[in-house]
Scaffold this active site. Structure first.
Site, mmCIF file in Angstrom:
data_model
loop_
_atom_site.group_PDB
_atom_site.id
_atom_site.type_symbol
_atom_site.label_atom_id
_atom_site.label_comp_id
_atom_site.label_asym_id
_atom_site.label_seq_id
_atom_site.Cartn_x
_atom_site.Cartn_y
_atom_site.Cartn_z
ATOM 1 N N CYS B 87 -3.240 -7.587 3.381
ATOM 2 C CA CYS B 87 -3.462 -6.040 2.866
ATOM 3 C C CYS B 87 -4.587 -6.143 2.673
ATOM 4 O O CYS B 87 -4.911 -4.528 2.016
ATOM 5 C CB CYS B 87 -2.444 -6.488 1.074
ATOM 6 S SG CYS B 87 -0.935 -7.030 1.106
ATOM 7 N N CYS B 210 5.704 -5.861 -8.991
ATOM 8 C CA CYS B 210 5.732 -6.009 -8.117
ATOM 9 C C CYS B 210 4.840 -4.215 -7.929
ATOM 10 O O CYS B 210 5.980 -3.438 -8.440
ATOM 11 C CB CYS B 210 6.832 -6.220 -7.970
ATOM 12 S SG CYS B 210 7.438 -7.882 -8.536
ATOM 13 N N LYS B 332 0.694 -0.496 -7.536
ATOM 14 C CA LYS B 332 1.972 -0.328 -8.294
ATOM 15 C C LYS B 332 2.433 0.971 -8.398
ATOM 16 O O LYS B 332 3.638 1.580 -7.916
ATOM 17 C CB LYS B 332 1.447 -0.457 -9.296
ATOM 18 C CG LYS B 332 1.347 -2.086 -9.761
ATOM 19 C CD LYS B 332 2.484 -2.501 -9.869
ATOM 20 C CE LYS B 332 3.679 -1.785 -11.109
ATOM 21 N NZ LYS B 332 4.924 -1.696 -10.800
ATOM 22 N N HIS B 336 1.456 1.318 -1.483
ATOM 23 C CA HIS B 336 0.623 -0.069 -1.169
ATOM 24 C C HIS B 336 0.763 0.171 0.431
ATOM 25 O O HIS B 336 2.400 -0.414 0.715
ATOM 26 C CB HIS B 336 1.049 -1.361 -1.489
ATOM 27 C CG HIS B 336 0.330 -2.260 -0.861
ATOM 28 N ND1 HIS B 336 -1.011 -2.267 -0.275
ATOM 29 C CD2 HIS B 336 0.537 -3.783 -0.838
ATOM 30 C CE1 HIS B 336 -1.079 -3.533 0.099
ATOM 31 N NE2 HIS B 336 -0.447 -4.283 -0.005
#
Lengths: 144, 392
Positions: B87, B210, B332, B336
């Protein structure tokens, strides 16, 4: 989904998964588990002797993996159980490891819960059942 | 050492784009970045491409993704390389690009990131997204990234009295910001009640704790600051940067309530910039899970360890607060797209510092110095950048 821990790769870690074999650093005396190439404590030595760990420890932290959120290779287990607990165990010899908790109700799980290692079925991949360690609350000895 | 400045930045909207692949997404962000250069930029001046991407979409292009994409936008000759740290791939691509300028090796390069995640079935994506931790010892315990961060959150609760409501406050704040961002994946607000009642994913997390899976790309064009004025009168300098790593497996780390990789990256960046955390006007942080934003506050020096949830209670990090965090909506709500995330943060900061937010309701006023924070997995790697515009 395709294999991601092949049988040979799993085989190489059998001492850890079956017998919790750690590596005791010959310089600083601390125990590395899982094994490291260089001691993670003194960062100086690559000389180790193998020592099996007791499997005794306590829950350092935990989560409950919900059925819908389980990795594909654990979907069967999640389907049957609905969800399952995964904890980080603080072992009495020093290292921490991540493992599932078994023989425990959700409400019983708390940080500090004393646990012991048990040998269990982990999952199946490439048609081979994989066994390894899980942890359960310490069972008090039976009274006669 | 040459100073480094951003002269242009572009990004696609983040979301679900069935008709666009990685090439189209990258091209869109690239064209927007080119168009954002005030005095124009001859693409022939771009000397190299550093591209962050985890898997390009379930690994359909395992190797040489960067040359493929460079060729797609008419830059087949420049050195192009993919940079990967899960990430934090975007952050490390930017780091590599910045170091390439600071070393004097290049005068003008492009840092980019792209991910195509919505093409991938949920089974495939759970497979792909779960194997950037310690696969042998975390994944084989039946854990997921949500589970790993959840275990950290549970420990934080034990040590510092964090409540589930504090996690929810992060989700509510970031969704509120995302609602104002036309490029965000989720553009609607949620109530605290909603955030507390989602479907459980990994205790103490529900679905609102998540981030999602996202398609998207982002590009920043950076150059030797001495040459920046050839391209714009309003460059944004990168005045400090840092990176760090840690054991991948969280059970190998001493603390679960702090990410050492972030602390080390931040310390290096602050030192280079010659500033303190109190000098930061706003920040984009890596809130892949709600707890991650809470961990970031102390690791970046915005508060003492264990006090992060107080900042949320007091609204310090809301859009109107003293230190807005994730004005974009964060991972959020903005989304992402893994490799693009770290670059997208730089885009947001570039435009915010120049007063160019798409809507005035989300423009941060009087911001001069900003920070971005990008984390690989559960903290196995991290980058921190500090940005500053000219003037007071």
């Amino acid at each position: 989904m395709g294999a991601h821990i092949s049988v040979p790769m799993y085989q190489r870690s059998l001492p850890q998964r079956y017998r919790l074999v750690g590596l005791k650093c010959q310089k600083c005396g601390k125990i590395n588990f899982p094994p490291k190439g260089t001691c993670k404590y003194c960062r100086a030595s690559t000389e180790f002797i193998e020592v099996p760990l007791s499997g005794k420890g306590y829950v350092y932290t935990y989560t409950i993996i919900a059925g819908g959120g389980a990795p594909p290779e654990f979907t069967d287990q999640a389907l049957i159980q609905g969800s399952y607990p995964v904890a980080i165990i603080q072992l009495e010899e020093g290292p921490r490891i991540m493992a599932q908790l078994v023989e425990v109700e959700r409400e019983e799980i708390k940080i500090g819960l004393p646990v012991e290692a048990v040998f269990r079925r982990i999952y199946e991949e490439e048609g081979v059942i994989r066994y390894g360690y899980k942890f359960r609350p310490v069972v008090p000895p039976c009274k006669p | 050492m040459p100073e480094v400045a951003i002269i242009g930045a572009g990004q696609t909207p983040y979301g679900d784009f069935p008709l666009k692949g990685v090439k189209e997404l990258f091209a869109e962000a690239y064209q927007e970045a080119l168009a954002s250069v005030d005095k124009g930029l001859d693409p022939n001046l771009i000397q190299a491409l550093f591209l962050g991407s985890l898997s390009a979409g379930n690994g359909f292009q395992l190797g040489q993704l960067a040359p493929l994409l460079a060729g797609h936008v008419g830059l087949p000759d420049i050195p192009a390389v993919r940079v990967e740290n899960a990430c934090a791939s975007g952050g490390f691509a930017l780091l590599t690009a910045v170091q390439a300028i600071a070393s004097g090796a290049y005068d003008l390069v492009m840092a980019a990131g792209v991910e195509k995640m919505r093409d991938v079935s949920s089974v495939q994506s759970k497979y792909w997204l779960g194997i950037s931790g310690d696969t042998e010892y975390e994944r084989l315990a039946g854990s997921t990234f949500a589970g790993i961060y959840a275990a950290m959150a549970r420990r934080y609760m034990e040590e510092y009295g964090l409540k589930k409501e504090h996690l929810a406050l992060v989700a509510v704040k970031n969704h509120r910001n995302g609602a104002l961002n036309p490029k965000a994946q989720f553009r609607r607000e949620i109530t605290l009640e909603t955030a507390l009642k989602g479907v459980e994913v990994a205790y103490p997390f529900n679905i609102w704790d998540c981030c999602s899976t996202t398609d998207g790309a982002a590009v920043v064009i950076i150059c030797n600051a001495k040459k920046a004025k050839d391209f714009t009168n309003r460059p944004v300098k990168i005045i400090g940067w840092g990176a760090g790593s840690d054991y991948l497996a969280i059970h190998d780390r001493d603390s679960l309530t702090s990410l050492k990789a972030v602390k080390n990256a931040a310390q290096t960046a602050y030192q280079m910039a010659g500033i303190k955390p109190q000098d930061i006007d706003f920040a984009e942080v890596h809130d892949c899970f709600t707890i991650a934003e809470i961990l970031a506050y102390a690791d970046l020096g915005f508060c003492q360890e264990g006090q992060a949830h107080r900042l949320l209670e007091e609204g310090v990090t809301s859009l109107e607060g003293r230190l807005p965090v994730n004005a974009s909506g964060g991972l959020k709500a903005k989304g992402h797209p893994i490799g693009a995330t770290g670059i997208g943060m730089a885009c947001e900061i570039f435009h915010q510092l120049r007063g160019e937010a798409e809507r005035k309701e989300r423009q941060i006023r009087n911001g001069r110095t900003a920070l971005s924070h990008n984390v690989g997995g559960s903290g196995g790697s991290a980058t921190v950048f500090i940005y500053q515009r000219e003037g007071e």
